[in-house]
Design a protein around this motif. Structure first.
Motif, PDB file in Angstrom:
ATOM      1  N   ARG A   1       0.820  -1.226   0.000  1.00  0.00           N
ATOM      2  CA  ARG A   1       0.000   0.000   0.000  1.00  0.00           C
ATOM      3  C   ARG A   1       0.846   1.264   0.000  1.00  0.00           C
ATOM      4  NH1 ARG A   1      -2.572   1.058   4.234  1.00  0.00           N
ATOM      5  NH2 ARG A   1      -1.719  -0.481   5.679  1.00  0.00           N
ATOM      6  N   MET A   2       2.135   1.155   0.256  1.00  0.00           N
ATOM      7  CA  MET A   2       2.999   2.334   0.272  1.00  0.00           C
ATOM      8  C   MET A   2       3.454   2.643  -1.143  1.00  0.00           C
ATOM      9  SD  MET A   2       6.634   3.011   2.261  1.00  0.00           S
ATOM     10  CE  MET A   2       5.899   2.988   3.895  1.00  0.00           C
ATOM     11  N   VAL A   3       3.105   3.821  -1.613  1.00  0.00           N
ATOM     12  CA  VAL A   3       3.516   4.239  -2.949  1.00  0.00           C
ATOM     13  C   VAL A   3       5.026   4.479  -2.954  1.00  0.00           C
ATOM     14  CG1 VAL A   3       3.225   5.991  -4.749  1.00  0.00           C
ATOM     15  CG2 VAL A   3       1.256   5.279  -3.362  1.00  0.00           C
ATOM     16  N   SER A   4       5.706   3.977  -3.990  1.00  0.00           N
ATOM     17  CA  SER A   4       7.167   4.122  -4.133  1.00  0.00           C
ATOM     18  C   SER A   4       7.908   3.473  -2.965  1.00  0.00           C
ATOM     19  CB  SER A   4       7.563   5.597  -4.271  1.00  0.00           C
ATOM     20  OG  SER A   4       6.964   6.180  -5.400  1.00  0.00           O
ATOM     21  N   TRP A   5       7.456   2.277  -2.592  1.00  0.00           N
ATOM     22  CA  TRP A   5       8.106   1.545  -1.501  1.00  0.00           C
ATOM     23  C   TRP A   5       9.594   1.381  -1.759  1.00  0.00           C
ATOM     24  CZ3 TRP A   5      11.019  -2.870  -1.430  1.00  0.00           C
ATOM     25  CH2 TRP A   5      11.240  -3.466  -0.188  1.00  0.00           C
ATOM     26  N   GLU A   6       9.971   1.103  -2.981  1.00  0.00           N
ATOM     27  CA  GLU A   6      11.365   0.845  -3.310  1.00  0.00           C
ATOM     28  C   GLU A   6      12.249   2.067  -3.084  1.00  0.00           C
ATOM     29  OE1 GLU A   6       9.165   2.374  -6.783  1.00  0.00           O
ATOM     30  OE2 GLU A   6       8.845   0.733  -5.374  1.00  0.00           O
ATOM     31  N   THR A   7      11.645   3.245  -3.052  1.00  0.00           N
ATOM     32  CA  THR A   7      12.400   4.475  -2.762  1.00  0.00           C
ATOM     33  C   THR A   7      12.474   4.731  -1.262  1.00  0.00           C
ATOM     34  OG1 THR A   7      11.768   5.477  -4.877  1.00  0.00           O
ATOM     35  CG2 THR A   7      12.484   6.968  -3.128  1.00  0.00           C
ATOM     36  N   HIS A   8      11.336   4.539  -0.579  1.00  0.00           N
ATOM     37  CA  HIS A   8      11.284   4.856   0.847  1.00  0.00           C
ATOM     38  C   HIS A   8      11.967   3.811   1.724  1.00  0.00           C
ATOM     39  CE1 HIS A   8       8.705   8.298   0.270  1.00  0.00           C
ATOM     40  NE2 HIS A   8       7.844   7.575  -0.421  1.00  0.00           N
ATOM     41  N   ALA A   9      11.860   2.532   1.373  1.00  0.00           N
ATOM     42  CA  ALA A   9      12.382   1.467   2.231  1.00  0.00           C
ATOM     43  C   ALA A   9      13.873   1.619   2.532  1.00  0.00           C
ATOM     44  CB  ALA A   9      12.080   0.105   1.620  1.00  0.00           C
ATOM     45  N   PRO A  10      14.741   1.871   1.541  1.00  0.00           N
ATOM     46  CA  PRO A  10      16.167   2.033   1.862  1.00  0.00           C
ATOM     47  C   PRO A  10      16.425   3.214   2.799  1.00  0.00           C
ATOM     48  CG  PRO A  10      15.866   1.662  -0.485  1.00  0.00           C
ATOM     49  CD  PRO A  10      14.503   1.912   0.086  1.00  0.00           C
ATOM     50  N   GLN A  11      15.684   4.316   2.628  1.00  0.00           N
ATOM     51  CA  GLN A  11      15.875   5.472   3.491  1.00  0.00           C
ATOM     52  C   GLN A  11      15.453   5.163   4.924  1.00  0.00           C
ATOM     53  OE1 GLN A  11      13.484   8.431   1.544  1.00  0.00           O
ATOM     54  NE2 GLN A  11      14.942   8.752  -0.134  1.00  0.00           N
ATOM     55  N   ILE A  12      14.354   4.440   5.071  1.00  0.00           N
ATOM     56  CA  ILE A  12      13.864   4.100   6.400  1.00  0.00           C
ATOM     57  C   ILE A  12      14.848   3.175   7.105  1.00  0.00           C
ATOM     58  CG2 ILE A  12      12.023   2.921   7.658  1.00  0.00           C
ATOM     59  CD1 ILE A  12      10.109   3.871   5.413  1.00  0.00           C
ATOM     60  N   LEU A  13      15.341   2.179   6.406  1.00  0.00           N
ATOM     61  CA  LEU A  13      16.290   1.246   7.018  1.00  0.00           C
ATOM     62  C   LEU A  13      17.596   1.944   7.371  1.00  0.00           C
ATOM     63  CD1 LEU A  13      16.985  -1.535   7.958  1.00  0.00           C
ATOM     64  CD2 LEU A  13      17.638  -2.142   5.624  1.00  0.00           C
ATOM     65  N   ALA A  14      18.042   2.865   6.531  1.00  0.00           N
ATOM     66  CA  ALA A  14      19.261   3.619   6.829  1.00  0.00           C
ATOM     67  C   ALA A  14      19.079   4.479   8.068  1.00  0.00           C
ATOM     68  CB  ALA A  14      19.654   4.484   5.623  1.00  0.00           C
ATOM     69  N   SER A  15      17.863   4.941   8.331  1.00  0.00           N
ATOM     70  CA  SER A  15      17.576   5.698   9.552  1.00  0.00           C
ATOM     71  C   SER A  15      17.618   4.784  10.771  1.00  0.00           C
ATOM     72  CB  SER A  15      16.212   6.381   9.424  1.00  0.00           C
ATOM     73  OG  SER A  15      15.926   7.149  10.565  1.00  0.00           O
ATOM     74  N   PHE A  16      17.092   3.571  10.631  1.00  0.00           N
ATOM     75  CA  PHE A  16      17.140   2.614  11.739  1.00  0.00           C
ATOM     76  C   PHE A  16      18.579   2.252  12.104  1.00  0.00           C
ATOM     77  CE2 PHE A  16      17.602  -1.849  13.004  1.00  0.00           C
ATOM     78  CZ  PHE A  16      16.940  -1.816  14.225  1.00  0.00           C
TER      79      PHE A  16
END
Length: 278
Positions: free
Chosen positions: A159-174
């Motif tokens: 359901r997240m639009v552009s998951w492939e863009t957001h996921a790496p940024q989120i994991l890098a924040s974690f």
């Protein structure tokens, strides 16, 4: 420095640290040599520290002195500022309880999805709008974790639009948070489980990317509403316990956003808490 340490030393009873009170004590509290012995530090170095001399002492030295003098977290921070001219590092560990005032704040944010997460990114409290967006209550408590939901559960990533863009940024924040507790069993257990469960996570984790806090704009495809775009940011609500409030606000002047907010206005019972208190 001198007055602070002397007064704290004098406020600790020998009985508090397992020493006999004695009958010939001319000063209240502990003697300098007793503090040094109990802390496992040299008497000369402790004496110089209490006298405020310009000496270099280690973090372990100050932590041992703090322990013997029974300093609370505020007093320990003050000692580090006096001795090192900087606060001590905050020890990382996942916290699992939402402060009552933060719980009230969540419930007051009727139109804005908001949740509280700890250092491990476990979601430990949320409001009704966040339930509508993320569906925390439908999940097993062990899987109410934003990384798990993002990488190991298609119900969010699809359901997240552009998951492939957001996921790496989120994991890098974690990864920035992971570095604060790299020896914690729960943190490592989460990473190990995700590496086994989600190939995308394993691939991105090995890149060792590091990013600042998550904020910006994300869009989600929601049933009966359509694609809703939210501005989002993360606010620190308790630095010592590593608790953060993640807030989403639907963008203004958008039909789907208005539909999402109208849904929240009609679906909230102010007499019933939206989620558990932690």
């Amino acid at each position: 420095m001198s007055d602070f340490l002397r007064r704290r030393r004098e406020s600790v009873s020998p009985l508090d640290v397992g020493l006999p009170p004695g009958t010939r004590r001319r000063t209240p509290g502990l003697r300098r040599e007793e503090v040094a012995a109990l802390a496992g530090v040299g008497l000369t170095w402790y004496t110089w520290l209490e006298q405020g001399r310009e000496i270099q002492v280690s973090t372990a030295f100050l932590d041992n002195v703090s322990r013997v003098l029974k300093l609370d977290e505020t007093e320990r921070r003050h000692l580090f500022l006096l001795a090192h001219h900087r606060p001590p590092a905050i020890k990382g560990r996942p916290w699992c309880e939402v402060p009552p005032l933060v719980r009230r704040l969540l419930d007051d944010l009727v139109l804005r999805p908001a949740y509280v997460m700890n250092l491990r990114w476990d979601v430990i409290g949320w409001n009704a709008a966040a339930e509508c967006l993320f569906g925390f209550e439908r999940r097993d408590p062990a899987e109410r974790n934003m990384l798990w939901m993002l990488f190991a559960d298609d119900s969010l990533s699809s359901r997240m639009v552009s998951w492939e863009t957001h996921a790496p940024q989120i994991l890098a924040s974690f990864r920035r948070d992971y570095a604060q507790a790299p020896e914690d069993e729960d943190m490592n257990g989460l990473v190990d489980a995700l590496e086994r469960r989600a190939p995308a996570f394993a691939h991105l984790w090995r890149r060792h990317d590091v990013h600042g806090r998550c904020q910006g704009r994300r869009s989600f495809v929601l049933d009966d509403v359509g694609t809703v775009t939210f501005d989002h940011s993360t606010l620190i609500v308790d630095e010592a316990k590593h608790l953060r409030l993640v807030l989403y606000a639907a963008v203004e002047q958008d039909g789907a956003s208005a539909a999402f907010e109208n849904k929240q206005k009609g679906g909230v019972d102010p007499g019933v808490p939206a989620s558990p208190s932690g």
